[in-house]
Design a protein around this motif. Structure first.
Motif, PDB file in Angstrom:
ATOM      1  N   ALA A   1      46.966  -1.496  -6.812  1.00  0.00           N
ATOM      2  CA  ALA A   1      46.710  -0.739  -8.044  1.00  0.00           C
ATOM      3  C   ALA A   1      47.988  -0.193  -8.657  1.00  0.00           C
ATOM      4  CB  ALA A   1      45.736   0.405  -7.752  1.00  0.00           C
ATOM      5  N   MET A   2      48.987   0.102  -7.840  1.00  0.00           N
ATOM      6  CA  MET A   2      50.245   0.608  -8.373  1.00  0.00           C
ATOM      7  C   MET A   2      50.895  -0.408  -9.308  1.00  0.00           C
ATOM      8  SD  MET A   2      53.698   1.610  -6.288  1.00  0.00           S
ATOM      9  CE  MET A   2      53.796  -0.081  -5.661  1.00  0.00           C
TER      10      MET A   2
ATOM     11  N   ILE B   1      56.501   7.720 -11.014  1.00  0.00           N
ATOM     12  CA  ILE B   1      55.133   7.453 -10.588  1.00  0.00           C
ATOM     13  C   ILE B   1      55.015   7.716  -9.091  1.00  0.00           C
ATOM     14  CG2 ILE B   1      55.591   4.989 -10.160  1.00  0.00           C
ATOM     15  CD1 ILE B   1      52.731   4.453 -11.214  1.00  0.00           C
ATOM     16  N   THR B   2      53.891   8.277  -8.671  1.00  0.00           N
ATOM     17  CA  THR B   2      53.681   8.534  -7.256  1.00  0.00           C
ATOM     18  C   THR B   2      52.228   8.272  -6.888  1.00  0.00           C
ATOM     19  OG1 THR B   2      53.906  10.175  -5.485  1.00  0.00           O
ATOM     20  CG2 THR B   2      53.217  11.004  -7.633  1.00  0.00           C
ATOM     21  N   SER B   3      52.040   7.667  -5.728  1.00  0.00           N
ATOM     22  CA  SER B   3      50.696   7.360  -5.233  1.00  0.00           C
ATOM     23  C   SER B   3      50.315   8.340  -4.133  1.00  0.00           C
ATOM     24  CB  SER B   3      50.650   5.936  -4.687  1.00  0.00           C
ATOM     25  OG  SER B   3      49.434   5.709  -4.003  1.00  0.00           O
TER      26      SER B   3
ATOM     27  N   PRO C   1      44.087  13.871  -2.917  1.00  0.00           N
ATOM     28  CA  PRO C   1      43.846  13.612  -4.337  1.00  0.00           C
ATOM     29  C   PRO C   1      45.154  13.616  -5.123  1.00  0.00           C
ATOM     30  CG  PRO C   1      42.389  15.330  -3.504  1.00  0.00           C
ATOM     31  CD  PRO C   1      43.418  15.103  -2.457  1.00  0.00           C
ATOM     32  N   SER C   2      45.142  13.020  -6.305  1.00  0.00           N
ATOM     33  CA  SER C   2      46.330  13.015  -7.152  1.00  0.00           C
ATOM     34  C   SER C   2      46.640  14.435  -7.615  1.00  0.00           C
ATOM     35  CB  SER C   2      46.128  12.097  -8.360  1.00  0.00           C
ATOM     36  OG  SER C   2      45.002  12.490  -9.111  1.00  0.00           O
TER      37      SER C   2
ATOM     38  N   ILE D   1      53.343  10.301 -13.617  1.00  0.00           N
ATOM     39  CA  ILE D   1      51.965   9.884 -13.348  1.00  0.00           C
ATOM     40  C   ILE D   1      51.724   9.936 -11.850  1.00  0.00           C
ATOM     41  CG2 ILE D   1      50.220   8.086 -13.516  1.00  0.00           C
ATOM     42  CD1 ILE D   1      51.597   7.002 -15.956  1.00  0.00           C
ATOM     43  N   SER D   2      50.726  10.700 -11.455  1.00  0.00           N
ATOM     44  CA  SER D   2      50.270  10.743 -10.070  1.00  0.00           C
ATOM     45  C   SER D   2      48.890  10.114 -10.014  1.00  0.00           C
ATOM     46  CB  SER D   2      50.215  12.196  -9.583  1.00  0.00           C
ATOM     47  OG  SER D   2      49.537  12.291  -8.352  1.00  0.00           O
ATOM     48  N   PHE D   3      48.655   9.262  -9.008  1.00  0.00           N
ATOM     49  CA  PHE D   3      47.349   8.601  -8.946  1.00  0.00           C
ATOM     50  C   PHE D   3      46.862   8.483  -7.513  1.00  0.00           C
ATOM     51  CE2 PHE D   3      50.194   5.083  -8.163  1.00  0.00           C
ATOM     52  CZ  PHE D   3      49.482   4.196  -7.363  1.00  0.00           C
TER      53      PHE D   3
END
Length: 305
Positions: free
Chosen positions: A79-80, A212-214, A221-222, A237-239
Motif C-alpha cells: 500500500a505504501m 511519509i510514514t507507515s 493507528p496512524s 502523511i501517516s497511514f
C-alpha cells in the motif's frame, strides 16, 4: 522485470530559466494573490501554519491491485507504493501541493522528493535513517516501486550503520553545545536565504515534497505528525492499513471491510483550501482506482509563474 530509468525522462517542473530570487530547489511564484504573499510574514513557522486532515479509503480494489503486482514479480509491493505513486500522480495534475515556503516567500518546487524513515532491521534498537526518493511526474506505480525498493534494500544490506545526515549529526555530538547551536543557526540562516550547500540539501530530512510514514508495521493507528521547521517540506502523511470494520452491504449482509486510514499534516500557506481539497481528492481518486497508475499521465500540468 526491467527497471525503467525515470530520471532520464524530461521533467517539465524544472523547465524554466532561473531568475533572480529563484532557489536551487524551486522558482519563486510571482503571480500569486497579494494576500497570499503576506501570509508567510504573519505565520512564520511551518508548525504554526499546519492543518490536520484525516481520511479513510476502502482497500477492496487496492488489495486486488497489490496481489496482481506481486504475482507479476514485484514481491515487496504494498500500500505504501500505491500511496506514493498516487501522490506523485496528483502532483502532475495539481502542482500547487508541491510548493513550499522559504525565506517568507512561496516557491514552486522543481522536483518531486519523498522522504521516509527506514530501519536497518526490524529490531527495537536497530539504527534508522531518512531516505529520500526522487520521482519524475510521469512515473507509473511500478517505477515508484523500483525507485523505493532499490534504495531501501541497498541501505538495509549495506554494512554502513549510518547514512548521510546521520553522520553529520553524530560528529556534532562530540562538540560543545554552543558550537552545535551555532552550527544549526548558521544552517537556518543559509536555508532562509537559499544558500544552503547542495550536499546538505540533498541529504537533509527536512527538504522535500513529502514525508511519509507507515504505522501498520508498528501495529498502531496512524498519527498526526508535526511538520519540520527546518527545511521546506509542506506535507506529512501517516497511514495504517490495520483497521477492519464490519458493515452491512446493499443485500443486508455483514462484510468485513478493510480500510486505509490516512492522516495529513499540511502547510496551509502554500495554496488555498479549495486547491488543497482538489489535490487530496486526486490522491483519493488514484487510491480507489490504482490501475490508473499503470500508465503515465497524458499531460503534466506546470504550476503558475
Amino acid at each position: 522485470m526491467k527497471k525503467q530509468d525515470t530520471n532520464a525522462r524530461y521533467n517539465p517542473l524544472a523547465d524554466y530559466k532561473r531568475r533572480l530570487g529563484d532557489r536551487r530547489d524551486g522558482r519563486r511564484l510571482r503571480t500569486i494573490e497579494p494576500i497570499t504573499t503576506l501570509i508567510p510574514f504573519f505565520m512564520r513557522e511551518r508548525n504554526e501554519s499546519c492543518n490536520l486532515i484525516s481520511d479513510s479509503v476502502d482497500l477492496q480494489y487496492m488489495e486486488a491491485y497489490i496481489r496482481q503486482k506481486k504475482a507479476a514479480g514485484l514481491k515487496n509491493f504494498n500500500a505504501m507504493h500505491v500511496l506514493v505513486a498516487s501522490y506523485v500522480r496528483s502532483i502532475s495534475q495539481r502542482p500547487g501541493i508541491n510548493r513550499f515556503v522559504a525565506g517568507r516567500r512561496i516557491y514552486a518546487r522543481n522536483k518531486i522528493q519523498v522522504l521516509m524513515d527506514v530501519k536497518k532491521r526490524m529490531e527495537l534498537n536497530a539504527p534508522e535513517t531518512m531516505l529520500k526518493f526522487d520521482f519524475n511526474p510521469y512515473c507509473t506505480a511500478e517505477e515508484v516501486y523500483h525507485e523505493m525498493n532499490n534504495k531501501i534494500v541497498a541501505y538495509q544490506e549495506s554494512e554502513e550503520e549510518m547514512d548521510g545526515f546521520d553522520k553529520i549529526a553524530r560528529l556534532l555530538t562530540y562538540v560543545p553545545r554552543f558550537i552545535y547551536r551555532l552550527f544549526v543557526r548558521v544552517l537556518l540562516w543559509l536555508d532562509y536565504h537559499g544558500w544552503l550547500p547542495k550536499f546538505i540539501e540533498e541529504i537533509s530530512p527536512g527538504h522535500g515534497s513529502l514525508v511519509i510514514t507507515s504505522m501498520a508495521s508498528l501495529g498502531i493507528p496512524s498519527i498526526f505528525h508535526h511538520l519540520y521547521n527546518f527545511g521546506n517540506c509542506p506535507l506529512f502523511i501517516s497511514f495504517s492499513t490495520a483497521r477492519h470494520q464490519y458493515e452491512l452491504n446493499k443485500e443486508g449482509q455483514v462484510e468485513n471491510k478493510h480500510y486505509l486510514d490516512l492522516n495529513y499534516t499540511t502547510d496551509e500557506r502554500i495554496c488555498d483550501g479549495q486547491y488543497y481539497a482538489s489535490g487530496l481528492r486526486e490522491i483519493r481518486k488514484y487510491l480507489k482506482n490504482p490501475q490508473l497508475l499503470d500508465q503515465p499521465p497524458k499531460e503534466v500540468i506546470v504550476d503558475i509563474k
